[in-house]
Write a protein that holds these residues in place. Structure first.
Motif, mmCIF file in Angstrom:
data_model
loop_
_atom_site.group_PDB
_atom_site.id
_atom_site.type_symbol
_atom_site.label_atom_id
_atom_site.label_comp_id
_atom_site.label_asym_id
_atom_site.label_seq_id
_atom_site.Cartn_x
_atom_site.Cartn_y
_atom_site.Cartn_z
ATOM 1 N N LYS A 14 35.494 46.113 45.655
ATOM 2 C CA LYS A 14 35.225 45.082 46.500
ATOM 3 C C LYS A 14 35.496 45.527 47.961
ATOM 4 O O LYS A 14 34.607 45.484 48.980
ATOM 5 C CB LYS A 14 36.237 43.926 46.152
ATOM 6 C CG LYS A 14 36.258 43.349 44.954
ATOM 7 C CD LYS A 14 37.162 42.236 44.671
ATOM 8 C CE LYS A 14 38.682 42.888 44.934
ATOM 9 N NZ LYS A 14 39.004 43.804 44.050
ATOM 10 N N SER A 15 36.534 46.354 48.135
ATOM 11 C CA SER A 15 36.939 46.806 49.455
ATOM 12 C C SER A 15 35.666 47.878 50.097
ATOM 13 O O SER A 15 35.209 47.586 51.356
ATOM 14 C CB SER A 15 38.217 47.327 49.688
ATOM 15 O OG SER A 15 39.212 46.619 49.475
ATOM 16 N N LEU A 16 35.448 48.654 49.212
ATOM 17 C CA LEU A 16 34.452 49.794 49.391
ATOM 18 C C LEU A 16 32.923 49.108 49.766
ATOM 19 O O LEU A 16 32.523 49.264 50.863
ATOM 20 C CB LEU A 16 34.275 50.618 48.438
ATOM 21 C CG LEU A 16 33.152 51.706 48.682
ATOM 22 C CD1 LEU A 16 33.568 52.601 49.764
ATOM 23 C CD2 LEU A 16 32.867 52.422 47.320
ATOM 24 N N LEU B 182 38.369 39.423 55.519
ATOM 25 C CA LEU B 182 39.972 39.371 55.199
ATOM 26 C C LEU B 182 40.340 39.811 53.923
ATOM 27 O O LEU B 182 39.815 39.175 52.757
ATOM 28 C CB LEU B 182 40.276 38.126 55.423
ATOM 29 C CG LEU B 182 40.218 37.179 56.676
ATOM 30 C CD1 LEU B 182 40.597 35.914 57.106
ATOM 31 C CD2 LEU B 182 40.779 38.093 57.779
ATOM 32 N N ASP B 183 40.613 41.100 53.616
ATOM 33 C CA ASP B 183 40.836 41.693 52.585
ATOM 34 C C ASP B 183 41.971 41.404 51.882
ATOM 35 O O ASP B 183 43.043 41.040 52.693
ATOM 36 C CB ASP B 183 40.590 43.404 52.668
ATOM 37 C CG ASP B 183 40.195 44.171 51.462
ATOM 38 O OD1 ASP B 183 40.037 43.514 50.431
ATOM 39 O OD2 ASP B 183 39.933 45.281 51.596
ATOM 40 N N GLU B 184 42.231 41.560 50.675
ATOM 41 C CA GLU B 184 43.320 41.153 49.852
ATOM 42 C C GLU B 184 44.014 39.657 50.266
ATOM 43 O O GLU B 184 45.024 39.495 50.697
ATOM 44 C CB GLU B 184 44.351 42.253 49.933
ATOM 45 C CG GLU B 184 43.634 43.448 49.346
ATOM 46 C CD GLU B 184 44.847 44.326 49.008
ATOM 47 O OE1 GLU B 184 45.555 44.076 48.142
ATOM 48 O OE2 GLU B 184 44.644 45.271 49.598
ATOM 49 N N VAL C 50 38.787 52.008 39.095
ATOM 50 C CA VAL C 50 38.166 53.404 39.442
ATOM 51 C C VAL C 50 39.219 54.296 40.329
ATOM 52 O O VAL C 50 39.210 55.516 40.235
ATOM 53 C CB VAL C 50 36.975 53.227 40.481
ATOM 54 C CG1 VAL C 50 36.236 54.637 40.686
ATOM 55 C CG2 VAL C 50 35.939 52.419 39.855
ATOM 56 N N ARG C 51 40.288 53.768 40.758
ATOM 57 C CA ARG C 51 41.519 54.445 41.419
ATOM 58 C C ARG C 51 41.826 55.537 40.559
ATOM 59 O O ARG C 51 42.236 56.743 40.807
ATOM 60 C CB ARG C 51 42.410 53.517 42.134
ATOM 61 C CG ARG C 51 41.841 53.062 43.314
ATOM 62 C CD ARG C 51 43.348 52.338 43.973
ATOM 63 N NE ARG C 51 42.798 51.414 45.065
ATOM 64 C CZ ARG C 51 42.558 50.269 44.762
ATOM 65 N NH1 ARG C 51 43.059 49.850 43.370
ATOM 66 N NH2 ARG C 51 42.320 49.460 45.718
ATOM 67 N N ILE C 52 42.286 54.933 39.425
ATOM 68 C CA ILE C 52 43.037 55.938 38.323
ATOM 69 C C ILE C 52 41.957 56.924 38.053
ATOM 70 O O ILE C 52 42.379 58.108 37.868
ATOM 71 C CB ILE C 52 43.447 54.904 37.106
ATOM 72 C CG1 ILE C 52 44.463 54.044 37.650
ATOM 73 C CG2 ILE C 52 44.021 55.978 36.061
ATOM 74 C CD1 ILE C 52 44.759 53.032 36.464
HETATM 75 MG MG LIG Z 1 40.454 46.394 47.844
#
Ligand SMILES: [Mg+2]
Ligand SMILES: Nc1ncnc2c1ncn2[C@@H]1O[C@H](COP(=O)(O)OP(=O)(O)OP(=O)(O)O)[C@@H](O)[C@H]1O
Length: 365
Positions: A74-76, A140-142, A239-241
């Motif tokens: 989402k953020s990306l 507005l993220d998170e 995906v971070r992991i």
């Molecule tokens: Mg994010």
């Protein structure tokens, strides 16, 4: 028994890590904030692009709420689109992460580079609109991490009611985020809901391949597909992991992939647990006390533990809907099992008990 030689261990490790320098050509690509040149395209991004382009053309705001699990991009997606569309000055953006700026005051103060103290929200808004005369897309993220004090999300009123026709893109990994919103905000916002589904192993593999091509000297295809499979199976496709596991492995390929994956998962789990509010910690505590994992029993125990800790417990409905949030964070898995011909809901825990207990001690004991 061989005596452990600290010096030798240290030197061996140093030399291994030294070699990893040669394997890793660009470590920036493993930073979670890194924006790849060409992120993996997915259908979910299309409605967001369409909304932005319509807004650009007509000037009529088309607010969007993006929901999706942790690490579903989402953020990306938001940052990448912001980069593309602001580079040619096509649209003006204001990006804020509500984790770091968790009230309407703090959001505006942050955008203005001011301190929030001693000013009213209206003053801050006017200062912002004076400094930014063009209509603006607020990302507005998170958004779910906005402080409870700001339950009415005043900033959303200001954005959606301004005669400048500003637009809002809201991002959250809480699938039930809309339940927490006032009816009046919902009707003012009229946000289009876009759901980012979790990546499958093939997509995660492609994301990792792209990172490896820019960040590593070689392409470890076999390891990438194993990491991708483990991420889908054990970590709710975060995906971070996967990215972290690939980096750890590239640094020390002698250590098993399994071990690196666990380390990556653990590191990220610590961050998630640290961010949980006390109600969610109480739910996990209750879940740990009910080994069979029946949701009804867990709720019962949750009420007891809450009362003991001086917290007002949630209603069953609220508690139940919050379980899907904990699932989206990769902390639990909800399963429906058949017992005597009726379906019963159970949960399985995927978080580390030891880690949880140490977090619990610092918060409640
Ligand atoms: Mg994010
Ligand atoms: N489509 C993609 N192409 C390339 N990399 C991606 C893609 N989607 C996600 N990633 C990478 O995966 C990681 C997690 O993505 P991101 O931060 O966007 O997740 P998120 O949905 O915002 O999660 P959270 O809910 O925790 O904020 C980042 O490092 C990001 O660069």
């Amino acid at each position: 028994m061989r005596k452990m030689d600290i010096k030798k261990y240290l030197e061996d490790k140093q030399s291994d890590l030294e070699k990893s320098k040669a394997r890793i050509t660009n470590s920036n690509v493993f930073d979670f904030n890194y924006i790849p040149e060409k992120p993996l395209m997915r259908n979910e991004i299309k409605p967001v692009i369409d909304a932005l382009l319509r807004y650009q053309q007509t000037g009529i705001a088309n607010n969007v709420l993006i929901l999706g699990s942790r690490g579903s991009g989402k953020s990306l997606a938001a940052k990448y689109l912001m980069k593309l569309l602001s580079s040619k000055n096509q649209l003006k953006f204001a990006y804020v992460n509500c984790r770091h700026h968790n009230t309407s005051f703090k959001i505006l103060a942050h955008l203005l580079g001011l301190r929030a103290r001693g000013r009213t929200l209206d003053e801050l808004w006017h200062l912002f609109t004076d400094a930014n005369p063009d209509k603006t897309v607020f990302i507005l993220d998170e958004i779910d991490l906005i402080n409870d004090k700001d339950k009415h999300l005043d900033i959303l009123y200001l954005i959606s009611r301004s005669d400048r026709n500003d637009m809002a893109i809201l991002l959250s990994n809480n699938p039930k985020f809309t339940n927490t919103l006032d009816e009046s905000i919902k009707s003012t916002l009229q946000a289009e809901l876009v759901h980012f589904s979790s990546y499958n192993a093939f997509e995660i593999g492609q994301i990792l391949t792209d990172r490896a091509k820019t960040g590593l000297k070689f392409l470890p295809e076999e390891e990438i597909s194993q990491i991708a499979a483990m991420t889908v199976k054990n970590s709710n496709s975060d995906v971070r992991i996967a990215i972290k596991a690939l980096l750890l492995w590239a640094m020390e390929p002698k250590v098993s992939l399994q071990e690196h994956f666990e380390k990556a998962r653990r590191d990220i789990m610590i961050e998630i647990l640290k961010d949980l509010n006390s109600k969610n910690l109480l739910i996990l505590k209750a879940a740990l006390s009910q080994k069979d994992g029946y949701v009804k029993d867990i709720y019962h125990s949750y009420r007891q533990i809450s009362t003991q800790s001086g917290e007002e417990p949630w209603s069953y409905v609220h508690f139940y809907s919050n379980l899907s949030y904990l699932q989206s964070l990769g902390l639990i898995i909800m399963v429906s099992t058949k017992v005597h011909r009726t379906h019963t809901n159970r949960i399985q825990m995927t978080f580390d008990t030891e880690l949880f207990n140490s977090m619990w001690q610092t918060r409640f004991e």
